[in-house]
Design a protein around this motif. Sequence first.
Motif, PDB file in Angstrom:
ATOM      1  N   LYS A  16      12.858  14.255  30.563  1.00 49.85           N
ATOM      2  CA  LYS A  16      14.101  14.629  31.229  1.00 49.85           C
ATOM      3  C   LYS A  16      13.917  14.524  32.731  1.00 49.85           C
ATOM      4  O   LYS A  16      12.858  14.840  33.268  1.00 49.85           O
ATOM      5  CB  LYS A  16      14.511  16.047  30.854  1.00 49.85           C
ATOM      6  CG  LYS A  16      14.903  16.166  29.395  1.00 49.85           C
ATOM      7  CD  LYS A  16      15.396  17.544  29.087  1.00 49.85           C
ATOM      8  CE  LYS A  16      15.826  17.641  27.618  1.00 49.85           C
ATOM      9  NZ  LYS A  16      16.282  18.983  27.298  1.00 49.85           N
ATOM     10  N   ALA A  17      14.956  14.075  33.383  1.00 47.33           N
ATOM     11  CA  ALA A  17      14.902  13.929  34.836  1.00 47.33           C
ATOM     12  C   ALA A  17      14.858  15.306  35.476  1.00 47.33           C
ATOM     13  O   ALA A  17      15.342  16.298  34.926  1.00 47.33           O
ATOM     14  CB  ALA A  17      16.126  13.165  35.318  1.00 47.33           C
ATOM     15  N   ALA A  18      14.261  15.368  36.639  1.00 50.17           N
ATOM     16  CA  ALA A  18      14.176  16.627  37.371  1.00 50.17           C
ATOM     17  C   ALA A  18      15.581  17.092  37.716  1.00 50.17           C
ATOM     18  O   ALA A  18      16.474  16.276  37.949  1.00 50.17           O
ATOM     19  CB  ALA A  18      13.355  16.430  38.638  1.00 50.17           C
ATOM     20  N   PRO A  19      15.794  18.422  37.722  1.00 51.38           N
ATOM     21  CA  PRO A  19      17.140  18.904  38.041  1.00 51.38           C
ATOM     22  C   PRO A  19      17.557  18.451  39.433  1.00 51.38           C
ATOM     23  O   PRO A  19      16.764  18.434  40.352  1.00 51.38           O
ATOM     24  CB  PRO A  19      17.025  20.425  37.951  1.00 51.38           C
ATOM     25  CG  PRO A  19      15.570  20.721  38.010  1.00 51.38           C
ATOM     26  CD  PRO A  19      14.855  19.505  37.524  1.00 51.38           C
ATOM     27  N   LYS A  20      18.808  18.079  39.530  1.00 51.98           N
ATOM     28  CA  LYS A  20      19.328  17.569  40.794  1.00 51.98           C
ATOM     29  C   LYS A  20      19.511  18.716  41.777  1.00 51.98           C
ATOM     30  O   LYS A  20      19.909  19.820  41.404  1.00 51.98           O
ATOM     31  CB  LYS A  20      20.670  16.862  40.581  1.00 51.98           C
ATOM     32  CG  LYS A  20      20.572  15.628  39.727  1.00 51.98           C
ATOM     33  CD  LYS A  20      21.910  14.970  39.586  1.00 51.98           C
ATOM     34  CE  LYS A  20      21.809  13.736  38.711  1.00 51.98           C
ATOM     35  NZ  LYS A  20      23.109  13.089  38.547  1.00 51.98           N
ATOM     36  N   THR A  21      19.230  18.437  43.028  1.00 48.23           N
ATOM     37  CA  THR A  21      19.460  19.440  44.056  1.00 48.23           C
ATOM     38  C   THR A  21      20.910  19.355  44.475  1.00 48.23           C
ATOM     39  O   THR A  21      21.469  18.265  44.597  1.00 48.23           O
ATOM     40  CB  THR A  21      18.541  19.182  45.278  1.00 48.23           C
ATOM     41  OG1 THR A  21      18.785  17.868  45.751  1.00 48.23           O
ATOM     42  CG2 THR A  21      17.077  19.331  44.902  1.00 48.23           C
ATOM     43  N   PRO A  22      21.533  20.504  44.651  1.00 45.03           N
ATOM     44  CA  PRO A  22      22.953  20.477  45.022  1.00 45.03           C
ATOM     45  C   PRO A  22      23.148  19.833  46.394  1.00 45.03           C
ATOM     46  O   PRO A  22      22.373  20.051  47.304  1.00 45.03           O
ATOM     47  CB  PRO A  22      23.362  21.939  45.017  1.00 45.03           C
ATOM     48  CG  PRO A  22      22.099  22.711  45.140  1.00 45.03           C
ATOM     49  CD  PRO A  22      21.020  21.866  44.555  1.00 45.03           C
ATOM     50  N   VAL A  23      24.188  19.039  46.509  1.00 40.07           N
ATOM     51  CA  VAL A  23      24.489  18.361  47.761  1.00 40.07           C
ATOM     52  C   VAL A  23      25.106  19.343  48.746  1.00 40.07           C
ATOM     53  O   VAL A  23      24.809  19.339  49.929  1.00 40.07           O
ATOM     54  CB  VAL A  23      25.445  17.174  47.513  1.00 40.07           C
ATOM     55  CG1 VAL A  23      25.821  16.495  48.807  1.00 40.07           C
ATOM     56  CG2 VAL A  23      24.800  16.185  46.560  1.00 40.07           C
ATOM     57  N   VAL A  24      25.959  20.212  48.249  1.00 40.00           N
ATOM     58  CA  VAL A  24      26.631  21.186  49.098  1.00 40.00           C
ATOM     59  C   VAL A  24      26.089  22.563  48.749  1.00 40.00           C
ATOM     60  O   VAL A  24      25.973  22.926  47.579  1.00 40.00           O
ATOM     61  CB  VAL A  24      28.160  21.153  48.859  1.00 40.00           C
ATOM     62  CG1 VAL A  24      28.872  22.166  49.727  1.00 40.00           C
ATOM     63  CG2 VAL A  24      28.693  19.770  49.122  1.00 40.00           C
ATOM     64  N   GLU A  25      25.734  23.320  49.780  1.00 44.70           N
ATOM     65  CA  GLU A  25      25.231  24.664  49.544  1.00 44.70           C
ATOM     66  C   GLU A  25      26.380  25.575  49.173  1.00 44.70           C
ATOM     67  O   GLU A  25      27.537  25.326  49.507  1.00 44.70           O
ATOM     68  CB  GLU A  25      24.542  25.183  50.804  1.00 44.70           C
ATOM     69  CG  GLU A  25      23.329  24.367  51.182  1.00 44.70           C
ATOM     70  CD  GLU A  25      22.703  24.883  52.472  1.00 44.70           C
ATOM     71  OE1 GLU A  25      23.077  25.965  52.932  1.00 44.70           O
ATOM     72  OE2 GLU A  25      21.849  24.167  52.999  1.00 44.70           O
ATOM     73  N   LYS A  26      26.047  26.645  48.478  1.00 43.41           N
ATOM     74  CA  LYS A  26      27.079  27.614  48.104  1.00 43.41           C
ATOM     75  C   LYS A  26      27.565  28.325  49.352  1.00 43.41           C
ATOM     76  O   LYS A  26      26.786  28.783  50.176  1.00 43.41           O
ATOM     77  CB  LYS A  26      26.540  28.612  47.106  1.00 43.41           C
ATOM     78  CG  LYS A  26      26.222  27.992  45.766  1.00 43.41           C
ATOM     79  CD  LYS A  26      25.803  29.027  44.778  1.00 43.41           C
ATOM     80  CE  LYS A  26      25.513  28.361  43.437  1.00 43.41           C
ATOM     81  NZ  LYS A  26      25.075  29.327  42.447  1.00 43.41           N
ATOM     82  N   VAL A  27      28.852  28.422  49.495  1.00 47.21           N
ATOM     83  CA  VAL A  27      29.460  29.021  50.674  1.00 47.21           C
ATOM     84  C   VAL A  27      30.353  30.156  50.221  1.00 47.21           C
ATOM     85  O   VAL A  27      31.082  30.032  49.237  1.00 47.21           O
ATOM     86  CB  VAL A  27      30.288  27.978  51.454  1.00 47.21           C
ATOM     87  CG1 VAL A  27      30.935  28.589  52.672  1.00 47.21           C
ATOM     88  CG2 VAL A  27      29.417  26.800  51.844  1.00 47.21           C
ATOM     89  N   LYS A  28      30.300  31.277  50.929  1.00 48.54           N
ATOM     90  CA  LYS A  28      31.159  32.412  50.622  1.00 48.54           C
ATOM     91  C   LYS A  28      32.346  32.360  51.576  1.00 48.54           C
ATOM     92  O   LYS A  28      32.190  32.330  52.784  1.00 48.54           O
ATOM     93  CB  LYS A  28      30.379  33.717  50.804  1.00 48.54           C
ATOM     94  CG  LYS A  28      31.170  34.923  50.454  1.00 48.54           C
ATOM     95  CD  LYS A  28      30.350  36.185  50.634  1.00 48.54           C
ATOM     96  CE  LYS A  28      31.187  37.404  50.320  1.00 48.54           C
ATOM     97  NZ  LYS A  28      30.444  38.642  50.605  1.00 48.54           N
ATOM     98  N   PHE A  29      33.546  32.334  50.990  1.00 46.03           N
ATOM     99  CA  PHE A  29      34.765  32.283  51.788  1.00 46.03           C
ATOM    100  C   PHE A  29      35.323  33.683  51.932  1.00 46.03           C
ATOM    101  O   PHE A  29      35.444  34.432  50.971  1.00 46.03           O
ATOM    102  CB  PHE A  29      35.808  31.369  51.127  1.00 46.03           C
ATOM    103  CG  PHE A  29      35.415  29.927  51.122  1.00 46.03           C
ATOM    104  CD1 PHE A  29      35.584  29.162  52.253  1.00 46.03           C
ATOM    105  CD2 PHE A  29      34.865  29.347  49.999  1.00 46.03           C
ATOM    106  CE1 PHE A  29      35.220  27.828  52.266  1.00 46.03           C
ATOM    107  CE2 PHE A  29      34.506  28.021  49.992  1.00 46.03           C
ATOM    108  CZ  PHE A  29      34.668  27.239  51.136  1.00 46.03           C
ATOM    109  N   ASN A  30      35.656  34.053  53.139  1.00 49.00           N
ATOM    110  CA  ASN A  30      36.219  35.369  53.428  1.00 49.00           C
ATOM    111  C   ASN A  30      37.712  35.332  53.559  1.00 49.00           C
ATOM    112  O   ASN A  30      38.383  36.321  53.330  1.00 49.00           O
ATOM    113  CB  ASN A  30      35.636  35.908  54.744  1.00 49.00           C
ATOM    114  CG  ASN A  30      34.687  37.057  54.513  1.00 49.00           C
ATOM    115  OD1 ASN A  30      34.676  37.625  53.429  1.00 49.00           O
ATOM    116  ND2 ASN A  30      33.910  37.375  55.522  1.00 49.00           N
TER     117      ASN A  30
END
Length: 136
Positions: free
Chosen positions: A115-129
């Motif tokens: 299995k291929a290595a898990p992909k790294t997310p392109v966009v980081e998680k952002v918290k919207f206020n």
Amino acid sequence: MTNNDIFKKLRVALMLRDDQIVEILELVDFRISKSELGAFFRDSKHPNYLECGDQVLRNFLNGLVIHLRGTKENPKNPKDVLTKHKAEIPAKKTTVSNEPKAAKTTFKKKANFKKAAPKTPVVEKVKFNNGKNKKS
């Protein structure tokens, strides 16, 4: 219902091929090519679609009467003509045999690849206020 629809339905109901339709139209001295005829049977959205005029349909119907009934001098039985058309259509091959059907070939499963290595997310998680301060 358009002339094209009527023409299509007659062709299917009487089991006529394009070359037979051309022959029927020649009985009344109306000449048309197979490609022009094919344009009548296309979908209305097709770029090569051609509207069937009253003259073409009228000549086809007059020729169909002569084709099925014959002339006064040489009358025909319409049922004989239709059975002749049916006989000309190639029958579908349906063979019934008592022999067991051949076993289906089985295919081997493909080898499991790593299995291929898990992909790294392109966009980081952002918290919207959304500009609201919530107090809990």
